[in-house]
Every structure is written in structure tokens, then in C-alpha cells.
Design an enzyme around this catalytic site. Structure first.
Site, PDB file in Angstrom:
ATOM      1  N   ASP A  21      23.065  25.071  94.564  1.00 20.91           N
ATOM      2  CA  ASP A  21      22.610  23.903  93.810  1.00 20.91           C
ATOM      3  C   ASP A  21      23.600  22.767  94.045  1.00 20.91           C
ATOM      4  O   ASP A  21      24.773  22.871  93.672  1.00 20.91           O
ATOM      5  CB  ASP A  21      22.528  24.252  92.323  1.00 20.91           C
ATOM      6  CG  ASP A  21      21.814  23.193  91.502  1.00 20.91           C
ATOM      7  OD1 ASP A  21      21.281  22.239  92.095  1.00 20.91           O
ATOM      8  OD2 ASP A  21      21.803  23.329  90.263  1.00 20.91           O
ATOM      9  N   ASP A 116      17.636  19.486  96.529  1.00 19.75           N
ATOM     10  CA  ASP A 116      19.029  19.770  96.179  1.00 19.75           C
ATOM     11  C   ASP A 116      19.317  21.224  95.838  1.00 19.75           C
ATOM     12  O   ASP A 116      20.430  21.536  95.409  1.00 19.75           O
ATOM     13  CB  ASP A 116      19.461  18.884  95.010  1.00 19.75           C
ATOM     14  CG  ASP A 116      18.619  19.125  93.764  1.00 19.75           C
ATOM     15  OD1 ASP A 116      17.545  19.736  93.869  1.00 19.75           O
ATOM     16  OD2 ASP A 116      19.051  18.686  92.677  1.00 19.75           O
ATOM     17  N   GLU A 117      18.355  22.124  96.021  1.00 19.91           N
ATOM     18  CA  GLU A 117      18.651  23.522  95.708  1.00 19.91           C
ATOM     19  C   GLU A 117      17.800  24.462  96.538  1.00 19.91           C
ATOM     20  O   GLU A 117      16.697  24.121  96.973  1.00 19.91           O
ATOM     21  CB  GLU A 117      18.472  23.825  94.222  1.00 19.91           C
ATOM     22  CG  GLU A 117      17.065  23.705  93.706  1.00 19.91           C
ATOM     23  CD  GLU A 117      16.941  24.163  92.256  1.00 19.91           C
ATOM     24  OE1 GLU A 117      17.367  25.283  91.945  1.00 19.91           O
ATOM     25  OE2 GLU A 117      16.403  23.394  91.450  1.00 19.91           O
TER      26      GLU A 117
END
Length: 273
Positions: A21, A116-117
Site C-alpha cells: 500500500d 496505489d495498492e
């Protein structure tokens, strides 16, 4: 084939799952690219004057209680010195692509959840590294060297636990939940901390006397499905640290449409320095 048991779950082998993350991704990119934004409360999102919404908040902004999905006008009220920056999704996508290239050095089983993850299944990995925690460290280092951005990683035996682990030590952290720690870890969690349990569901669980993972574990599958429908089966399993969902390499990212949801608000963007 040797079978191992975790709670009531019988599995052929213990998987090695990493959840990566990025730390305040959009906001961190803006602070990286504009030195005047660094160490200041900043949000990426729409203007508070035009029904804007916060897409991401820097850690400095989070100290004021500002978070993603909050109306921009609310965020501005909490911090009048807040800097509002228009998102640059083309830049975020480019960085995300380079980060995914790093993931692919270790495994082709990479499931991007958002820009983003991502989850990685490194049970069998390209570099034959025996420990998932070692891979996670290598990935974090490579991301920073390539992008000057930090990431937090969680390592465990399934997606739920890896996701929970990555939320334990942000920013720039690494948390490992070993198989023998899994059940105790889940039992001590407040129900609000569970991934997949939102505010409304948590409030409903509180009304039934469910406040922790240990409380949730005492409830039968029948009771949980009666009150929560199909989600009850998921709650029943995660209360026992069980999650057999595979890492889906071809899954379409859920948040790809995020740019459209902000387009109207951001068209009349303004900056508050």
C-alpha cells in the site's frame, strides 16, 4: 500432499501473500514534485467552493482529521491553511505502472486493487526467495529507489490478513502476521478495524454485542448470514483468520473510474496556499 490446518480451514499449503500500500500516494507524489508542498497539510481533490471531494490527504493533513472521501468544504473547515491540489491521474498511472513492474520481478500473481495498492502471491516466486518478508523489504527498497516514494507492506497467509497487516505500521512500515499468530491477532481487533466492515455494519454488529474479533467468532454462520446476508459467510471466515480468495492477476482495478467521479468538481479548481 501434506495438509496443514488453521482453525477449521484445511489447506494444501500455507500461502505467502504480500499486500503493498503506497503511503498517501497521490498526496505524496505532489509533495515529491513540488518542494513547497512538503511537510504541509495538503489534499488532492476538488475545490471546497464547488462540491469538491478529497481524493487523498497528506499525513500532515490527516493530523487534522482529514481523510479521503471527505467533502472538501469540511476539510477546509478543519484546516484553513490546507493546500488543495488538482489530481494528475496520468502521472499517478505512470508511477503505478513502474511500481507494478517491480512487483513482476518477483511474481506474476499480482492483483492491482487500485493505483496505489496491490496483492502479490509469492508462495512460489521468480527469485526463489524463501521468506515473503524478505521480498517485501526488497520491493519497498526498489520502490523508493525508483520513485522516491514510500510504501507500507503487510505479509501473511491470506489476503485478509496481509491487508490488515499493512495497516498496522504506516507510513513506510512492514508487518508480518505468522500462521501461529493469526487467530490471536484477529481476536483482539476492534470490529471497526476489519477490512470489509464499514461504519454502518460495525454499528449493526455493536447492536448485537459484537465489538471485537473474539466476539464475532462466537457467532454461528447461520446467525451471521441471517443478519448480514451473503457477507455473513465472509465475516464468519475472517473471524477465524480464514480467507481462501486467490490473488487474481487479471482482475480489473476497482478504482480506475475515480478520475471521472471528480471531473465535474475539479473543473473549477482553485488553490488555497
Amino acid at each position: 500432499m501434506v495438509k496443514l490446518r488453521l482453525g477449521q480451514e484445511s489447506v494444501a499449503r500455507i500461502r505467502k501473500i504480500i499486500h503493498v500500500d503506497m503511503d498517501a500516494f497521490y498526496a505524496s507524489v505532489e509533495q515529491r514534485d513540488n518542494p513547497s508542498y512538503r511537510e504541509k497539510p495538503l489534499v488532492v481533490g476538488g475545490s471546497p467552493n464547488q462540491r469538491g471531494v478529497v481524493a487523498a490527504a497528506s499525513y500532515e493533513a490527516r493530523k487534522f482529521g482529514i481523510h479521503s472521501a471527505m467533502p472538501s468544504v469540511t476539510a477546509f473547515a478543519k484546516c484553513p491553511a490546507l493546500i488543495f491540489v488538482r489530481p494528475r491521474f496520468d502521472v499517478y498511472r505512470e508511477i503505478s505502472t513502474s511500481i507494478h513492474a517491480i512487483f513482476k520481478r518477483y511474481s506474476d500473481l499480482v492483483e492491482g486493487v487500485a493505483l496505489d495498492e496491490a496483492y502479490l502471491d509469492v508462495t512460489e516466486n521468480k527469485q526463489n526467495i524463501p521468506y515473503a518478508s524478505t521480498i517485501a523489504r526488497h520491493i519497498k527498497t526498489a520502490i523508493f529507489q525508483s520513485t522516491q516514494l514510500t510504501a507500507t507492506a503487510g505479509v501473511s497467509i491470506n489476503k485478509f490478513l496481509a491487508k490488515m497487516a499493512s495497516g498496522q505500521n504506516k507510513p513506510n512500515g512492514l508487518t508480518v502476521i505468522l500462521p501461529e499468530q493469526a487467530i490471536a491477532f484477529v481476536e483482539q481487533l476492534a470490529i471497526e478495524q476489519f477490512h470489509g466492515i464499514g461504519e454502518v455494519t460495525a454499528a449493526k454488529m455493536h447492536s448485537f454485542g459484537i465489538h471485537t474479533g473474539a466476539d464475532l467468532k462466537t457467532r454461528s454462520l447461520t446467525e451471521l448470514t441471517h443478519h448480514f446476508g451473503k457477507a455473513g459467510q465472509y465475516y464468519y471466515k475472517i473471524a477465524r483468520a480464514e480467507d481462501d480468495r486467490p490473488v487474481e492477476a487479471n482482475r480489473v482495478r476497482k478504482s480506475i473510474g475515480a478520475e471521472n467521479s471528480f471531473a465535474r468538481d475539479l473543473s473549477l479548481f482553485c488553490y488555497f496556499g
